[in-house]
Design an enzyme around this catalytic site. Sequence first.
Site, PDB file in Angstrom:
ATOM      1  N   GLU A 124       3.254   3.022 -17.900  1.00  0.00           N
ATOM      2  CA  GLU A 124       4.551   2.870 -18.306  1.00  0.00           C
ATOM      3  C   GLU A 124       4.500   2.147 -19.697  1.00  0.00           C
ATOM      4  O   GLU A 124       3.421   1.572 -20.030  1.00  0.00           O
ATOM      5  CB  GLU A 124       5.209   1.638 -17.466  1.00  0.00           C
ATOM      6  CG  GLU A 124       5.233   2.080 -16.033  1.00  0.00           C
ATOM      7  CD  GLU A 124       5.736   0.703 -15.074  1.00  0.00           C
ATOM      8  OE1 GLU A 124       5.471  -0.213 -15.353  1.00  0.00           O
ATOM      9  OE2 GLU A 124       6.095   1.210 -13.935  1.00  0.00           O
TER      10      GLU A 124
ATOM     11  N   LYS B  48       4.765  -0.407 -22.322  1.00  0.00           N
ATOM     12  CA  LYS B  48       4.612  -2.059 -22.314  1.00  0.00           C
ATOM     13  C   LYS B  48       5.444  -2.808 -23.422  1.00  0.00           C
ATOM     14  O   LYS B  48       5.431  -2.448 -24.372  1.00  0.00           O
ATOM     15  CB  LYS B  48       3.204  -2.348 -22.914  1.00  0.00           C
ATOM     16  CG  LYS B  48       2.985  -3.959 -22.487  1.00  0.00           C
ATOM     17  CD  LYS B  48       1.551  -4.378 -23.147  1.00  0.00           C
ATOM     18  CE  LYS B  48       1.317  -5.812 -22.654  1.00  0.00           C
ATOM     19  NZ  LYS B  48       2.082  -6.882 -23.436  1.00  0.00           N
TER      20      LYS B  48
ATOM     21  N   ARG C 214       8.829 -11.532 -20.022  1.00  0.00           N
ATOM     22  CA  ARG C 214       8.925 -11.111 -18.516  1.00  0.00           C
ATOM     23  C   ARG C 214      10.140 -11.966 -17.875  1.00  0.00           C
ATOM     24  O   ARG C 214      10.415 -12.925 -18.056  1.00  0.00           O
ATOM     25  CB  ARG C 214       7.696 -11.662 -17.951  1.00  0.00           C
ATOM     26  CG  ARG C 214       7.271 -11.265 -16.445  1.00  0.00           C
ATOM     27  CD  ARG C 214       6.986  -9.887 -16.467  1.00  0.00           C
ATOM     28  NE  ARG C 214       6.451  -9.397 -15.130  1.00  0.00           N
ATOM     29  CZ  ARG C 214       5.003  -9.255 -14.692  1.00  0.00           C
ATOM     30  NH1 ARG C 214       4.262  -9.645 -15.709  1.00  0.00           N
ATOM     31  NH2 ARG C 214       4.976  -8.840 -13.503  1.00  0.00           N
TER      32      ARG C 214
ATOM     33  N   ARG D  11       7.718 -15.607 -16.867  1.00  0.00           N
ATOM     34  CA  ARG D  11       6.306 -15.302 -16.217  1.00  0.00           C
ATOM     35  C   ARG D  11       5.766 -16.355 -15.661  1.00  0.00           C
ATOM     36  O   ARG D  11       4.937 -16.519 -14.781  1.00  0.00           O
ATOM     37  CB  ARG D  11       5.475 -14.896 -17.614  1.00  0.00           C
ATOM     38  CG  ARG D  11       3.874 -14.728 -17.328  1.00  0.00           C
ATOM     39  CD  ARG D  11       3.449 -14.907 -18.946  1.00  0.00           C
ATOM     40  NE  ARG D  11       2.056 -14.749 -18.800  1.00  0.00           N
ATOM     41  CZ  ARG D  11       1.300 -13.930 -19.291  1.00  0.00           C
ATOM     42  NH1 ARG D  11       1.657 -12.870 -19.740  1.00  0.00           N
ATOM     43  NH2 ARG D  11       0.012 -14.053 -19.227  1.00  0.00           N
TER      44      ARG D  11
ATOM     45  N   GLU E  16       4.460  -2.064 -27.206  1.00  0.00           N
ATOM     46  CA  GLU E  16       3.022  -2.494 -27.518  1.00  0.00           C
ATOM     47  C   GLU E  16       1.981  -1.802 -26.979  1.00  0.00           C
ATOM     48  O   GLU E  16       0.729  -2.037 -27.151  1.00  0.00           O
ATOM     49  CB  GLU E  16       2.885  -3.906 -26.892  1.00  0.00           C
ATOM     50  CG  GLU E  16       3.881  -5.050 -27.517  1.00  0.00           C
ATOM     51  CD  GLU E  16       3.657  -6.565 -26.779  1.00  0.00           C
ATOM     52  OE1 GLU E  16       3.803  -6.568 -25.358  1.00  0.00           O
ATOM     53  OE2 GLU E  16       3.091  -7.255 -27.561  1.00  0.00           O
TER      54      GLU E  16
END
Length: 571
Positions: free
Chosen positions: A394, A396, A401, A417, A548
């Site tokens: 997938e 990034k 998060r 996160r 990223e």
Amino acid sequence: MSSSLPSSAGKKPKQATLARFFTSMKNKPTEGTPSPKKSSKHMLEDRMDNVSGEEEYATKKLKQTAVTHTVAAPSSMGSNFSSIPSSAPSSGVADSPQQSQRLVGEVEDALSSNNNDHYSSNIPYSEVCEVFNKIEAISSRLEIIRICSDFFIKIMKQSSKNLIPTTYLFINRLGPDYEAGLELGLGENLLMKTISETCGKSMSQIKLKYKDIGDLGEIAMGARNVQPTMFKPKPLTVGEVFKNLRAIAKTQGKDSQLKKMKLIKRMLTACKGIEAKFLIRSLESKLRIGLAEKTVLISLSKALLLHDENREDSPDKDVPMDVLESAQQKIRDAFCQVPNYEIVINSCLEHGIMNLDKYCTLRPGIPLKPMLAKPTKAINEVLDRFQGETFTSEYKYDGERAQVHLLNDGTMRIYSRNGENMTERYPEINITDFIQDLDTTKNLILDCEAVAWDKDQGKILPFQVLSTRKRKDVELNDVKVKVCLFAFDILCYNDERLINKSLKERREYLTKVTKVVPGEFQYATQITTNNLDELQKFLDESVNHSCEGLMVKMLEGPDPIMNQVKGQETG
DNA sequence: GATGCCTGCCC
DNA sequence: ATTCTGC
DNA sequence: GCAGAATGGGCAGGCATC
């Protein structure tokens, strides 16, 4: 797997950690949490800065796809923490989806009614400091674990109530990560000022020493020993110290710094020897003894197991290794799903560590520990790691998060996160807008990445833009940078625990129960292939789409592995 | 009310 | 997030 | 090579001060 490119890059995996808070549904006043922080100035810094700068530059120049690969253990998933490769006995405990959550409910009630009583402990603070001092000098983790668990067992013998405040002192926290309002709000400057006033030394003296030694704890200890005290206050206890730390965290508003200093001074005056050192380090949130949450968790499981055994009959019964390992796994799993020491410890005490999986399970309203990825250097490495397995990749996304919870009462929460409650940061998000069937969907937990979104151009904006959003008291009108959620997982649906299902199945759930709203809620772009060229192309594509790199995950199987392949920066 | 130090939390 | 360390 | 601990850069926001 030659990774080639980045010449200098030596990366090693490491991982980080944990999680932090969640806010309890009931609001409590207050603020954040304590955590590690930045540190001081040390000699290392210069060197590192230079190095990393060079690396980055080199990488850019090379323009290629550097890949970093990471493997991640899903934290929330059953085996999240370190799963030991083969040797694990894994007697899989069947987890029944619905377990009795009654216990947890009770504990939560007890927690919120809170206060203090259950934080009391008469264990002398000096005993804790002695243990810290011992641990600081040891590098062997096994040895540290032994020392910790011995100490935990010892204090439990006096009263099992001692365990919770002591545990919090060991991990240097004031409560569950998700409980707001627990930041100390202290830094080196305020502490230096406090030390200077308490010990009768000038600020400049302290600053000089700090530059030299680099440890305020050491300085406080030294300074106190010199300072003649008129009379000794009575010794500090664990309960007292812990309550004082919480009191410091809850102090805010005008003159709060003075009030905090007062509280610290009172404790510092009562400190003897190394107590001052560790008290100050705790206040800095930098214990620096090579002991952190993971090790404490393992020590706890050992202590609780032995404590249990002792209760039954023979005191020094030996616990077989496999029993110990499975106890550790249970406590880790439980903690991943319910990251709250009070709940986990009390469940152990009441039902036994081996029954944790029946009482401590994830539920909407409590943020589970997220699955983290490990970086990899090259796509090749990822292929090697996954060889023979079906995996999927997938994008990034370059955002933050976001673990999105929908609760039975219709409220929504968004956790970071680290388990911090970020709900108020996203007033424009309404998870119900993205749910397929509101009549049948009572609750769920989604795993997403929140990304800054340019509505006009319909494209992703860099993380830096996202980070400029207001963070507190955000009203709809305040929102200037829009956000799009990119969902990639679902962990719970209508009380059904999905974390032990395969990613393939979870994706089916995800697409079935949610719906795309362009620019607001989309699924992470994915591909399932093991063809190197296709992967490379997909990686390039992700970078061109302002991502990223890639996240690589196992599609089936119980022990999910996730890798992250880092793309290169786009100019 | 404006400025600036300081802290906490994201990556 | 990256960097460092012990095993 | 791995897991765990420690540390870095950048931002908003709190508090003290002018």
